[in-house]
Motif scaffolding. Structure first.
Motif, PDB file in Angstrom:
ATOM      1  N   MET A   1       0.848  -1.191   0.000  1.00 42.76           N
ATOM      2  CA  MET A   1       0.000   0.000   0.000  1.00 42.76           C
ATOM      3  C   MET A   1       0.885   1.243   0.000  1.00 42.76           C
ATOM      4  N   PHE A   6      -4.507   6.281  -0.323  1.00 43.18           N
ATOM      5  CA  PHE A   6      -5.150   6.778   0.897  1.00 43.18           C
ATOM      6  C   PHE A   6      -6.087   7.920   0.540  1.00 43.18           C
ATOM      7  N   PHE A 162     -13.276  -5.624   3.703  1.00 42.85           N
ATOM      8  CA  PHE A 162     -12.633  -4.486   4.358  1.00 42.85           C
ATOM      9  C   PHE A 162     -12.387  -4.831   5.822  1.00 42.85           C
ATOM     10  N   GLN A 164     -11.565  -2.615   9.534  1.00 41.43           N
ATOM     11  CA  GLN A 164     -11.484  -1.273  10.101  1.00 41.43           C
ATOM     12  C   GLN A 164     -10.813  -1.301  11.463  1.00 41.43           C
ATOM     13  N   ASN A 168      -8.746   3.942  10.726  1.00 43.81           N
ATOM     14  CA  ASN A 168      -8.857   3.799   9.279  1.00 43.81           C
ATOM     15  C   ASN A 168      -9.708   2.600   8.902  1.00 43.81           C
ATOM     16  N   ASP A 170      -9.419  -0.307   5.756  1.00 41.23           N
ATOM     17  CA  ASP A 170      -8.707  -0.862   4.609  1.00 41.23           C
ATOM     18  C   ASP A 170      -9.714  -1.596   3.734  1.00 41.23           C
ATOM     19  N   THR A 177      -5.845  -2.879  -2.365  1.00 39.43           N
ATOM     20  CA  THR A 177      -6.323  -2.414  -1.055  1.00 39.43           C
ATOM     21  C   THR A 177      -6.179  -0.902  -0.986  1.00 39.43           C
ATOM     22  N   ARG A 179      -6.830   2.482   1.543  1.00 39.13           N
ATOM     23  CA  ARG A 179      -7.027   2.904   2.935  1.00 39.13           C
ATOM     24  C   ARG A 179      -7.771   4.242   2.962  1.00 39.13           C
ATOM     25  N   ARG A 181     -10.198   6.977   5.819  1.00 38.33           N
ATOM     26  CA  ARG A 181     -10.677   7.236   7.174  1.00 38.33           C
ATOM     27  C   ARG A 181     -12.093   6.695   7.352  1.00 38.33           C
TER      28      ARG A 181
END
Length: 512
Positions: A1, A6, A162, A164, A168, A170, A177, A179, A181
């Motif tokens: 990642m 992000f 996913f 969490q 965050n 993922d 993947t 990422r 918030r």
């Protein structure tokens, strides 16, 4: 990642709700990635006749306040001009001499019966209370706006998992993947996000399988035009071959087998009580009246909106409006949390305000199904509802519900406008209120030109715009504080109380 993966928010689903939410977030400066399973969202079901959607007053106001309404209206007008001179694919009710305003279980109410004076909080507006367009046009306008705002959309990326943490989420999609918030599931009635997220989904199982088909008939004169109830079901027919019908089979056929001409003919004969013959099946889809609702719209850093949070039959065209209302309500609140302006408890108000609206719409859908059942009691009840809708009070009540003008959130406060959508004031410079909400920020509207209010608003200058204006009709108000979604958070008819304004601003916009 790596960092390019992000984002502040990942939105699962690039339908109208996901795109509109992404636009709201980007307008507030939030980085957004939209992940969509389908490579191409083109579908003949999004065009006329099956793609027609009625937009309610809250949806029209939301689009107007974000500068999208004209684009949607122009897209529809261009399509209407291109169809001129040919066979109109519009719904049968658009062919009538008397203009209908909507329907309940197919029972129409008419505009000339609606008493607009019953809604003193509404002002005449070019935006209006209702309009019709297609899913195709709505999606194209929202997709264009998303691109213009810099929303990143990846198609062919189905969210398949996913994880969490407290910080965050993922999100796994398309073998990669990402990422973020926050993750928002706008991925439809069979939402993967809802299922993986462990959201409890409760409701009522279907009573029928609905069919929307475009066919060629050997003997079309055997079907009566318009909506027809029979001892075995209901069908709506528009010549030469547009048919919607419901078969009260408990939803047994929906998404179980391929839809064939033979199947459509069998159901059509049973529902219409004729021996009509289908010679060709051009287009077909099925649907049901299954009505389910998520018991929560949030689990940690995962949220739901649109059909991912609630599903029901398409009767009355409420589903799209309900989902777009979710997006308008959630977008600015989630952005405030992302920017640290407000604690994440602000998101509790998203659930409190929208879940109750969803529950009302689901019950509205269920009530229509009750009128559609092939029974003598339903036909008797239908006759009573039809008589009520033919009265001014009845038509006004149904218009209020169908058009969404009765929407009011329970925000507290003594003024009757608090919790309602703000009236579309026309100002002395010929601008209207909607034009002053384009920024996606709150608005302190001051009819009294009170310098104290301007000074107070300066404390929230990056979250609240201030304007002192005179209106052609200010409804006797001296000042209003509006949330970014255009909902009135505070209103005054007399000398504005600075403390009240400050408390309302702090509640929705955080500390000055």
């Amino acid at each position: 990642m790596h960092d390019s993966k992000f984002h502040d928010v990942v939105v699962a689903g690039a339908g109208p709700v996901g795109l509109f939410l992404a636009c709201e977030l980007r307008l507030a400066g939030v980085s957004v990635l939209v992940l969509e399973q389908a490579e191409d969202l083109e579908s003949p079901l999004k065009r006329l006749p099956f793609g027609m959607r009625g937009l309610s007053a809250p949806t029209i106001e939301a689009f107007d306040r974000r500068g999208l309404l004209n684009d949607i209206a122009l897209a529809q007008a261009r399509k209407d001009r291109s169809d001129a001179g040919g066979a109109s694919p519009a719904a049968h009710w658009m062919q009538q001499g008397r203009r209908p305003g909507g329907h309940f279980a197919g029972i129409q109410f008419f505009l000339d019966d609606v008493e607009l004076s019953k809604w003193p909080h509404r002002l005449p507006s070019p935006a209006g209370t209702h309009m019709a367009t297609t899913m195709e046009h709505i999606e194209s306008v929202l997709a264009a706006r998303a691109r213009a705002l810099g929303v990143e959309v990846r198609r062919g990326f189905a969210v398949d998992g996913f994880d969490q943490s407290s910080e965050n989420v993922d999100v796994r999609a398309g073998g990669e993947t990402f990422r973020a918030r926050w993750l928002v599931g706008c991925d439809g009635g069979r939402s993967t996000v809802r299922k993986i997220g462990g959201f409890e989904f409760v409701g009522t199982e279907p009573e029928f399988t609905g069919y929307s088909v475009e066919v060629e008939l050997a003997d079309p004169d055997k079907l009566l035009p318009g909506r027809r109830y029979t001892p075995t079901g209901m069908y709506t027919y528009q010549a030469p071959g547009t048919i919607a019908m419901v078969d009260f089979d408990g939803g047994a056929f929906h998404r179980t087998d391929a839809i064939t001409a033979e199947q459509v003919q069998s159901v059509l004969r049973r529902v219409s009580c004729t021996d009509v013959t289908v010679t060709n099946l051009r287009l077909a889809t099925t649907w049901t009246d299954r009505a389910f609702h998520a018991k929560a719209y949030r689990n940690g850093r995962v949220l739901l909106a649109g059909d991912a949070a609630h599903i029901h039959s398409p009767l009355g065209g409420q589903g799209l409006n309900l989902g777009l209302g979710d997006a308008m309500n959630l977008g600015w609140k989630l952005a405030s949390v992302v920017h640290g302006q407000m604690p994440d408890t602000l998101l509790d108000s998203y659930f409190a305000e929208r879940h109750s609206v969803g529950s009302q719409v689901l019950d509205w859908s269920r009530a229509q199904v009750a009128l559609m059942r092939p029974s003598r009691s339903s036909r008797a009840l239908e006759a009573i509802i039809r008589d009520l809708m033919a009265t001014r009070d009845g038509a006004t009540y149904f218009a209020e519900r169908v058009w969404g003008v009765s929407l009011r959130y329970e925000l507290g406060g003594g003024h009757p406008l608090v919790g309602r959508s703000a009236p579309d004031f026309e100002f002395a410079d010929a601008t209207r209120l909607g034009e002053h909400l384009r920024s996606g920020r709150g608005l302190l509207l001051d009819f009294s030109s009170d310098s104290r209010l301007e000074t107070l608003a300066a404390g929230w200058r990056n979250r609240i715009d201030y304007t002192a204006r005179h209106a052609a009709n200010d409804l006797g108000l001296s000042a209003l504080l509006l949330r970014p979604d255009g909902i009135v958070a505070w209103a005054s008819e007399g000398n504005p109380d600075e403390q009240e304004v400050a408390e309302a601003a702090a509640r929705w916009f955080g500390k000055a």
